[in-house]
Design a protein around this motif. Sequence first.
Motif, PDB file in Angstrom:
ATOM      1  N   MET A  32      42.799  47.464   7.020  1.00 52.91           N
ATOM      2  CA  MET A  32      43.294  48.702   6.458  1.00 52.91           C
ATOM      3  C   MET A  32      44.499  48.434   5.574  1.00 52.91           C
ATOM      4  SD  MET A  32      45.248  50.525   9.714  1.00 52.91           S
ATOM      5  CE  MET A  32      43.701  50.932  10.495  1.00 52.91           C
ATOM      6  N   GLU A  33      44.922  49.453   4.873  1.00 56.65           N
ATOM      7  CA  GLU A  33      46.069  49.305   3.994  1.00 56.65           C
ATOM      8  C   GLU A  33      46.908  50.581   3.981  1.00 56.65           C
ATOM      9  OE1 GLU A  33      45.015  48.711  -0.103  1.00 56.65           O
ATOM     10  OE2 GLU A  33      44.090  50.681  -0.313  1.00 56.65           O
ATOM     11  N   CYS A  34      48.174  50.414   3.629  1.00 63.26           N
ATOM     12  CA  CYS A  34      49.085  51.537   3.416  1.00 63.26           C
ATOM     13  C   CYS A  34      49.271  51.689   1.913  1.00 63.26           C
ATOM     14  CB  CYS A  34      50.447  51.273   4.082  1.00 63.26           C
ATOM     15  SG  CYS A  34      50.370  51.135   5.879  1.00 63.26           S
ATOM     16  N   THR A  61      51.017  49.188  -2.476  1.00 62.74           N
ATOM     17  CA  THR A  61      50.104  48.974  -1.368  1.00 62.74           C
ATOM     18  C   THR A  61      50.574  47.809  -0.508  1.00 62.74           C
ATOM     19  OG1 THR A  61      48.695  47.486  -2.664  1.00 62.74           O
ATOM     20  CG2 THR A  61      48.131  49.821  -2.675  1.00 62.74           C
ATOM     21  N   ALA A  62      50.109  47.794   0.725  1.00 61.06           N
ATOM     22  CA  ALA A  62      50.403  46.696   1.639  1.00 61.06           C
ATOM     23  C   ALA A  62      49.319  46.649   2.712  1.00 61.06           C
ATOM     24  CB  ALA A  62      51.771  46.865   2.291  1.00 61.06           C
ATOM     25  N   THR A  83      50.104  47.220  13.360  1.00 56.25           N
ATOM     26  CA  THR A  83      51.296  46.998  12.519  1.00 56.25           C
ATOM     27  C   THR A  83      51.558  48.089  11.482  1.00 56.25           C
ATOM     28  OG1 THR A  83      50.060  45.736  10.847  1.00 56.25           O
ATOM     29  CG2 THR A  83      50.955  44.499  12.740  1.00 56.25           C
ATOM     30  N   TYR A  84      50.687  49.089  11.366  1.00 60.37           N
ATOM     31  CA  TYR A  84      50.826  50.024  10.239  1.00 60.37           C
ATOM     32  C   TYR A  84      52.145  50.795  10.258  1.00 60.37           C
ATOM     33  CZ  TYR A  84      49.569  54.123  13.085  1.00 60.37           C
ATOM     34  OH  TYR A  84      49.551  55.119  14.014  1.00 60.37           O
ATOM     35  N   THR A  85      52.707  51.061  11.432  1.00 58.06           N
ATOM     36  CA  THR A  85      53.982  51.796  11.456  1.00 58.06           C
ATOM     37  C   THR A  85      55.107  50.950  10.879  1.00 58.06           C
ATOM     38  OG1 THR A  85      54.289  51.077  13.757  1.00 58.06           O
ATOM     39  CG2 THR A  85      53.358  53.266  13.405  1.00 58.06           C
ATOM     40  N   GLU A  86      55.123  49.649  11.204  1.00 58.65           N
ATOM     41  CA  GLU A  86      56.141  48.755  10.650  1.00 58.65           C
ATOM     42  C   GLU A  86      55.956  48.575   9.146  1.00 58.65           C
ATOM     43  OE1 GLU A  86      54.348  48.124  13.304  1.00 58.65           O
ATOM     44  OE2 GLU A  86      55.776  47.947  14.963  1.00 58.65           O
ATOM     45  N   VAL A  87      54.705  48.444   8.728  1.00 54.44           N
ATOM     46  CA  VAL A  87      54.417  48.288   7.300  1.00 54.44           C
ATOM     47  C   VAL A  87      54.818  49.549   6.532  1.00 54.44           C
ATOM     48  CG1 VAL A  87      52.576  48.008   5.586  1.00 54.44           C
ATOM     49  CG2 VAL A  87      52.562  46.629   7.679  1.00 54.44           C
ATOM     50  N   ARG A  97      58.668  41.876   1.576  1.00 52.43           N
ATOM     51  CA  ARG A  97      59.916  42.579   1.859  1.00 52.43           C
ATOM     52  C   ARG A  97      59.697  43.438   3.114  1.00 52.43           C
ATOM     53  NH1 ARG A  97      64.177  43.837  -2.080  1.00 52.43           N
ATOM     54  NH2 ARG A  97      65.647  45.300  -1.157  1.00 52.43           N
ATOM     55  N   GLY A  98      59.647  42.760   4.241  1.00 58.95           N
ATOM     56  CA  GLY A  98      59.311  43.428   5.497  1.00 58.95           C
ATOM     57  C   GLY A  98      57.818  43.569   5.692  1.00 58.95           C
ATOM     58  N   ALA A  99      57.066  43.444   4.604  1.00 54.77           N
ATOM     59  CA  ALA A  99      55.606  43.466   4.580  1.00 54.77           C
ATOM     60  C   ALA A  99      55.166  42.844   3.258  1.00 54.77           C
ATOM     61  CB  ALA A  99      55.078  44.895   4.703  1.00 54.77           C
ATOM     62  N   GLN A 100      53.911  42.452   3.170  1.00 55.28           N
ATOM     63  CA  GLN A 100      53.394  41.879   1.928  1.00 55.28           C
ATOM     64  C   GLN A 100      53.031  43.020   0.990  1.00 55.28           C
ATOM     65  OE1 GLN A 100      53.438  38.468   1.518  1.00 55.28           O
ATOM     66  NE2 GLN A 100      53.150  39.005  -0.638  1.00 55.28           N
ATOM     67  N   ILE A 101      53.917  43.317   0.054  1.00 57.45           N
ATOM     68  CA  ILE A 101      53.796  44.506  -0.781  1.00 57.45           C
ATOM     69  C   ILE A 101      53.333  44.138  -2.195  1.00 57.45           C
ATOM     70  CG2 ILE A 101      55.074  46.431  -1.820  1.00 57.45           C
ATOM     71  CD1 ILE A 101      56.963  46.323   0.591  1.00 57.45           C
TER      72      ILE A 101
END
Length: 219
Positions: free
Chosen positions: A1-3, A160-161, A167-171, A124-128
């Motif tokens: 999935m992705e954000c 997107t990330a 992990t979606y809440t942290e991302v 930056r805290g996630a792969q953005i």
Amino acid sequence: MECVVQGIVETQHVEALEILLQGLCGVQRERLRIHEICLKSGPNLGTVASEVRILCNLEQAEPSWTVRHVGGAMRGAGAEQISVLVRTMVEAKASKNVLRMFYTLGYKLDHELLRVGFSFNFFRGAQITVTVSSINKMLKLHATDEAVPVTPGIQLVEVTAPATAETYTEVASAMSSFCEYLAPLLHLSKPGISTGVVPTAAAAAASLIQETDEFREKS
């Protein structure tokens, strides 16, 4: 999935946005010229319509092909409480024969676009990934050289990330924190929620350009 979150920026402010992103990301941009072909399944493939997107990166010396399927968005109280859209997404590399294969399976062409712009990929805290591009439509089938802007003077910005159910809440938190730095130039929100152009964009862009010019003069 992705954000994911999206926004728009006027073309005249894209240079300032690029300068800001360059400073925030600390990496070089990648040029984009993506031919996007949207296919939908025919009636012989089930009662529920399926949609896939075939992406061809024309910026590379040897064009590469990717198949992408974007599923439904996460629903429920948890989804309402975060500022990004969380959705399922499956992506895979493919050969140049991929379009012919999907036509053989019974998929039909729905529409096609040409995305032209650039992207930044960084951690930056996630792969953005931040993508800034103009969306262009084809006047003739697959005629990318004759594509014209869908919305002249406006470019799409997408952040997107990748994420998982764990992990979606942290991302989402990492993305939201990063997007705050872009607020003077544009507002980013869940896809489908139109927020328009930010009133402060012109002043913020002028300030960034001026600071950059002064820095170049001193150096």
